[in-house]
Scaffold this motif. Structure first.
Motif, PDB file in Angstrom:
ATOM      1  N   PHE A  33       0.757  -1.163   0.019  1.00 57.09           N
ATOM      2  CA  PHE A  33      -0.002   0.021   0.090  1.00 57.09           C
ATOM      3  C   PHE A  33       0.840   1.297  -0.060  1.00 57.09           C
ATOM      4  O   PHE A  33       0.468   2.306  -0.669  1.00 57.09           O
ATOM      5  CB  PHE A  33      -0.992  -0.075   1.114  1.00 57.09           C
ATOM      6  CG  PHE A  33      -2.133   1.166   0.875  1.00 57.09           C
ATOM      7  CD1 PHE A  33      -2.947   1.096   0.224  1.00 57.09           C
ATOM      8  CD2 PHE A  33      -2.018   2.206   1.941  1.00 57.09           C
ATOM      9  CE1 PHE A  33      -3.888   2.039  -0.098  1.00 57.09           C
ATOM     10  CE2 PHE A  33      -2.969   3.071   1.584  1.00 57.09           C
ATOM     11  CZ  PHE A  33      -3.725   3.104   0.502  1.00 57.09           C
ATOM     12  N   ILE A 102      -5.715   4.588  15.769  1.00 55.16           N
ATOM     13  CA  ILE A 102      -6.393   3.120  15.461  1.00 55.16           C
ATOM     14  C   ILE A 102      -6.003   2.506  14.252  1.00 55.16           C
ATOM     15  O   ILE A 102      -6.116   2.927  13.146  1.00 55.16           O
ATOM     16  CB  ILE A 102      -7.671   2.981  15.736  1.00 55.16           C
ATOM     17  CG1 ILE A 102      -8.404   3.684  17.126  1.00 55.16           C
ATOM     18  CG2 ILE A 102      -8.769   1.821  15.518  1.00 55.16           C
ATOM     19  CD1 ILE A 102      -9.839   4.023  17.015  1.00 55.16           C
ATOM     20  N   ILE A 104      -5.959  -1.588  12.361  1.00 51.39           N
ATOM     21  CA  ILE A 104      -6.091  -3.300  12.624  1.00 51.39           C
ATOM     22  C   ILE A 104      -4.831  -3.653  12.291  1.00 51.39           C
ATOM     23  O   ILE A 104      -4.700  -4.988  12.904  1.00 51.39           O
ATOM     24  CB  ILE A 104      -7.159  -3.734  11.546  1.00 51.39           C
ATOM     25  CG1 ILE A 104      -7.819  -4.833  11.939  1.00 51.39           C
ATOM     26  CG2 ILE A 104      -6.727  -3.681  10.009  1.00 51.39           C
ATOM     27  CD1 ILE A 104      -9.025  -5.100  11.030  1.00 51.39           C
TER      28      ILE A 104
HETATM   29  C1  LIG Z   1      -5.740   2.743   2.793  1.00 52.91           C
HETATM   30  S1  LIG Z   1      -5.093   2.913   4.200  1.00 52.91           S
HETATM   31  C2  LIG Z   1      -4.940   4.507   4.683  1.00 52.91           C
HETATM   32  C3  LIG Z   1      -3.840   5.046   5.981  1.00 52.91           C
HETATM   33  C4  LIG Z   1      -3.985   6.529   6.130  1.00 52.91           C
HETATM   34  N1  LIG Z   1      -5.437   6.734   6.702  1.00 52.91           N
HETATM   35  C5  LIG Z   1      -3.891   7.209   4.954  1.00 52.91           C
HETATM   36  O1  LIG Z   1      -4.911   8.082   4.520  1.00 52.91           O
HETATM   37  O2  LIG Z   1      -2.919   7.613   4.424  1.00 52.91           O
HETATM   38  C6  LIG Z   1      -6.182   2.276   5.573  1.00 52.91           C
HETATM   39  C7  LIG Z   1      -5.408   1.955   6.926  1.00 52.91           C
HETATM   40  O3  LIG Z   1      -6.643   1.379   7.579  1.00 52.91           O
HETATM   41  C8  LIG Z   1      -6.355   0.152   8.346  1.00 52.91           C
HETATM   42  N2  LIG Z   1      -7.796  -0.439   8.299  1.00 52.91           N
HETATM   43  C9  LIG Z   1      -8.372  -1.172   7.415  1.00 52.91           C
HETATM   44  N3  LIG Z   1      -9.504  -1.414   7.960  1.00 52.91           N
HETATM   45  C10 LIG Z   1      -9.598  -1.100   9.209  1.00 52.91           C
HETATM   46  C11 LIG Z   1     -10.570  -1.404  10.195  1.00 52.91           C
HETATM   47  N4  LIG Z   1     -11.750  -2.141  10.053  1.00 52.91           N
HETATM   48  N5  LIG Z   1     -10.303  -0.965  11.762  1.00 52.91           N
HETATM   49  C12 LIG Z   1      -9.164  -0.510  11.576  1.00 52.91           C
HETATM   50  N6  LIG Z   1      -7.988  -0.141  10.854  1.00 52.91           N
HETATM   51  C13 LIG Z   1      -8.310  -0.707   9.625  1.00 52.91           C
HETATM   52  C14 LIG Z   1      -5.214  -0.509   7.500  1.00 52.91           C
HETATM   53  O4  LIG Z   1      -4.462  -1.393   8.225  1.00 52.91           O
HETATM   54  C15 LIG Z   1      -4.621   0.779   6.854  1.00 52.91           C
HETATM   55  O5  LIG Z   1      -3.501   1.055   7.840  1.00 52.91           O
END
Ligand SMILES: C[S@@+](CC[C@H](N)C(=O)[O-])C[C@H]1O[C@@H](n2cnc3c(N)ncnc32)[C@H](O)[C@@H]1O
Length: 312
Positions: A33, A102, A104
Motif C-alpha cells: 500500500f 487506531i 487493524i
Molecule cells: C488505505 S490505508 C489509509 C491509511 C491512512 N489513513 C492514509 O490516509 O494514508 C487504510 C488503513 O486502515 C487500516 N484498516 C483497514 N480496515 C480497518 C478496520 N476495520 N479497523 C481499523 N483499521 C483498519 C489498514 O490497516 C490501513 O493501515
C-alpha cells in the motif's frame, strides 16, 4: 483468526463472491500500500497530502476555536503521512491533546509507536490495535475528553455509499455533541483518471489484490494459484463506484483447510474492494442523515479531493 476464516469462507460462499478489504493489510499488504500511495497514477495521496501540507495551520486554528484539552483519534492511521502535518501544527500552537491512532494492523501500530515520538517530540500518544469500533469502545474506557476523529485517505469510500450514513451513525455512539469528524472524500472526476489509479502501469495494485489470496493461503491453509486470477478494476460513472475484482482465468477449485472447497467458473469474479467517488452534495447528505452538521470543507487545488469537517 477465526473471524478472518469465517469472513473469507462467508465471502467466497456468497454469489457474487467477495472478500473484505480490511484483510488487505498484513505486513506485506502494508508495504504494497505504501508503494501504491507513491505511484504516479494514485492521485488520492498527493491530493490529500497537498491539503494537509498547505492547510494544516488553518485547519488547526479552525479546530482550536472549538476544542480544548481533547483527543485526536485517527481511524486506520496507516503511516500518518498526512495527519502528521496536522499533529505538528497542533503541537506548534501548544494545543493540549492526546493522539490515539487506531489500526487493524499490529505492524502499523508498533511502527507508529517507534516513529512518531522521534518525529514529533512532546506528542502524547497511545496506539490502539484493532477494528475501528472495537477500539473506539476501548477508548471510551480510557478517555471521555472531547474528540476530533480523523478518517482520511478516502477509507470511507471502501463502504458502499448506502452504508456510509450507518457507519457515521455508529461512530456517533462514541461521540458527544460538539465533537468533530474530518473525513477524506475522493470526488467524482474524469473516469480515465479514476480507473488508472486502480490499474497502475507497474502492476502494484494487481500485486496488492493478489497478496490477499497469498495471505489466505498462508494463514488459512488454502491453495489459491494466484497465476490463475486476473486483476480487473471497473468504474461506474453513474454510481461513482470503482470496484476491483480478481477474475478466475479457468474453471478451478480452491481448498481451504478447516472449511472445504470453493468452485470457480472461468470468468467468475471475486469483488475485492469498492472505492466510492462522491459529489459534494452527496457528502452533505450523508452528514445530515447521520446527525452531523458540515462545518468546513478543505480542497486540493484541482478540487479532486475534499476533507470535510463535520460537527456532531
Ligand atoms: C488505505 S490505508 C489509509 C491509511 C491512512 N489513513 C492514509 O490516509 O494514508 C487504510 C488503513 O486502515 C487500516 N484498516 C483497514 N480496515 C480497518 C478496520 N476495520 N479497523 C481499523 N483499521 C483498519 C489498514 O490497516 C490501513 O493501515
Amino acid at each position: 483468526m477465526s473471524n478472518f476464516l469465517d469472513d473469507v469462507w462467508r465471502g467466497l460462499s456468497t454469489s457474487p463472491k467477495q472478500l473484505d478489504s480490511r484483510y488487505f493489510y498484513d505486513e506485506t499488504g502494508d508495504e504494497i500500500f505504501q508503494e501504491i500511495m507513491a505511484c504516479p497514477e494514485y492521485y488520492l495521496t498527493n491530493c490529500e497530502l497537498e491539503i494537509f501540507s498547505d492547510q494544516s495551520g488553518k485547519l488547526a486554528e479552525d479546530l482550536l476555536a472549538d476544542l480544548h484539552d481533547f483527543d485526536v483519534v485517527e481511524l486506520g492511521a496507516g503511516d500518518c503521512t498526512k495527519s502528521i502535518y496536522l499533529l505538528r501544527a497542533l503541537l506548534e500552537r501548544k494545543a493540549l491533546f492526546t493522539y490515539y491512532p487506531i489500526d487493524i494492523s499490529a505492524h502499523v501500530i508498533s511502527q507508529l509507536s517507534i516513529d512518531l515520538p522521534a518525529k514529533l517530540p512532546g506528542l502524547g500518544m497511545q496506539g490502539l490495535n484493532g477494528d475501528h469500533f472495537e477500539m473506539l469502545e476501548k477508548l471510551r474506557k480510557i478517555s471521555q475528553k472531547p474528540k476530533l476523529v480523523l478518517f482520511l485517505g478516502s477509507s470511507i469510500g471502501n463502504l458502499p455509499i448506502a452504508d456510509a450514513p450507518g457507519f457515521y451513525k455508529k461512530m456517533k455512539e462514541y461521540l458527544a455533541p460538539g465533537d468533530l469528524v474530518l473525513t477524506g472524500f475522493d470526488l467524482k472526476k474524469e473516469p480515465a483518471i479514476i480507473l488508472a489509479a486502480y490499474n497502475d502501469k507497474a502492476g502494484i495494485t494487481r500485486r496488492f489484490n493478489l497478496n490477499l489470496l497469498t495471505r489466505i493461503n498462508r494463514e488459512l491453509g488454502a491453495d489459491f494459484d494466484i497465476t490463475q486470477f486476473a486483476h480487473k478494476p471497473a468504474y461506474n460513472e453513474q454510481t461513482g463506484s470503482c470496484e476491483s475484482y480478481l477474475e478466475s482465468l479457468n474453471e478451478q477449485q480452491v481448498h481451504i483447510e478447516a472449511k472445504g472447497d470453493v468452485s470457480f467458473k472461468a470468468g467468475e469474479r471475486i469483488r475485492m474492494e469498492v472505492s466510492q467517488k462522491y459529489t459534494v452534495p452527496q457528502t452533505d447528505e450523508i452528514a445530515a442523515n447521520a446527525g452531523f452538521r458540515p462545518v468546513r470543507k478543505y480542497y486540493d487545488t484541482r478540487q479532486w479531493f475534499m476533507d470535510a469537517l463535520w460537527r456532531c
